[in-house]
Design an enzyme around this catalytic site. Sequence first.
Site, mmCIF file in Angstrom:
data_model
loop_
_atom_site.group_PDB
_atom_site.id
_atom_site.type_symbol
_atom_site.label_atom_id
_atom_site.label_comp_id
_atom_site.label_asym_id
_atom_site.label_seq_id
_atom_site.Cartn_x
_atom_site.Cartn_y
_atom_site.Cartn_z
ATOM 1 N N VAL A 61 0.808 -1.219 0.000
ATOM 2 C CA VAL A 61 0.000 0.000 0.000
ATOM 3 C C VAL A 61 0.845 1.276 0.000
ATOM 4 O O VAL A 61 0.326 2.357 -0.258
ATOM 5 C CB VAL A 61 -0.954 -0.009 1.216
ATOM 6 C CG1 VAL A 61 -0.211 0.334 2.505
ATOM 7 C CG2 VAL A 61 -2.134 0.922 1.013
ATOM 8 N N TYR A 62 2.144 1.169 0.262
ATOM 9 C CA TYR A 62 2.992 2.361 0.248
ATOM 10 C C TYR A 62 3.096 2.893 -1.184
ATOM 11 O O TYR A 62 3.730 2.286 -2.050
ATOM 12 C CB TYR A 62 4.393 2.048 0.781
ATOM 13 C CG TYR A 62 4.477 1.713 2.250
ATOM 14 C CD1 TYR A 62 3.401 1.908 3.109
ATOM 15 C CD2 TYR A 62 5.650 1.195 2.792
ATOM 16 C CE1 TYR A 62 3.490 1.601 4.454
ATOM 17 C CE2 TYR A 62 5.749 0.893 4.146
ATOM 18 C CZ TYR A 62 4.663 1.090 4.968
ATOM 19 O OH TYR A 62 4.755 0.776 6.303
ATOM 20 N N SER A 63 2.468 4.037 -1.401
ATOM 21 C CA SER A 63 2.457 4.685 -2.715
ATOM 22 C C SER A 63 2.000 3.723 -3.805
ATOM 23 O O SER A 63 2.539 3.708 -4.918
ATOM 24 C CB SER A 63 3.839 5.272 -3.043
ATOM 25 O OG SER A 63 4.196 6.250 -2.097
#
Length: 344
Positions: A61-63
């Site tokens: 989900v990071y970026s």
Amino acid sequence: MEYRQLGASGLRVPVLSFGTATFGGTGPLFGAWGTSDAAEARRLIDICLEAGVNLFDTADVYSNGASEEVLGAAIKGRRDQVLISTKTGLPMGDGPADWGASRSRLIAAVEASLRRLGTDHIDLLQLHAFDAHTPAEELLATLDMLIAQGKLRYAGVSNYPGWQLMKALAAADRHGWPRFVAHQVYYSLIGRAYEADLMPLAADQGVGALVWSPLGWGRLTGKIGRNRPVPEGSRLHDTEQFAPPVSEEHLYKVIDAIEAVAEETGKTVPQVAINWLLQRPTVSSVIIGARNEEQLRQNLGAIGWSLTAEQVAALDTASDVLPPYPHTPYRQQEGFARLNPAIV
């Protein structure tokens, strides 16, 4: 670099690991944290490996996957030198199959992470949040399969309620499936809720803590203090809405104590805050982040020395808060306290 066992597992991890949420940062949250491209990431990883930091933590989900992609590019050609920890479970889109930890979602998420990371296995996969829709048995059986296939080495959780973590551990024992060996948790001198239930559970069950946001969401960087409000340009202005809350007076009380210890030791405020965490029970590794080389080298200065017992006691006292019910009477009433000897 000191290395510790990750919980009761055979995996040895450095006491400091590197969080890559700053890699490829986009959007109001991750873009404010950092925007390191592959070249910048490679330089930061070089510094980490020189210092013995070989565990790198990311999440799908990071970026929207960019962090995994940049990390994969930055470690290309040296996969055997690093340990990769990633997380999945939070929404990656608006569709019904874009979130959670069902069998189909988990298999697809692992395959996608492997592609983005450019590797054939993940050393530690953590469920980023508890999914109330997926039975523990379905989740654990799927992880067992992925481990048997060699796509995962170990599994853990992040931000889990204690009773759900214990339920999953019991189910793993009952069926002979691999147990969760790690819990990635928020823990800092201004956020000690981990100690009430999750720390005793971890000590009893052999679950190692991987600490995220050890500087209290950027509040313990040394830039903020009594009569020193959040400076202009700080990412806190853009991201504080996402941060674990803390009262202003409690924050300043803790910072006062840290600054006193920093003056005694000749260390920085972040170094003192991280060193305190490294002396806490169940902590296997503290995840540090950095947008640049200067920040990284400063955080690496948190190891190689130790706070004295008196300094730890001063920090404990300043940061202590009364835990919520049902823990409150065990702290306030003698009869309750006699029945509750310290577990950790």
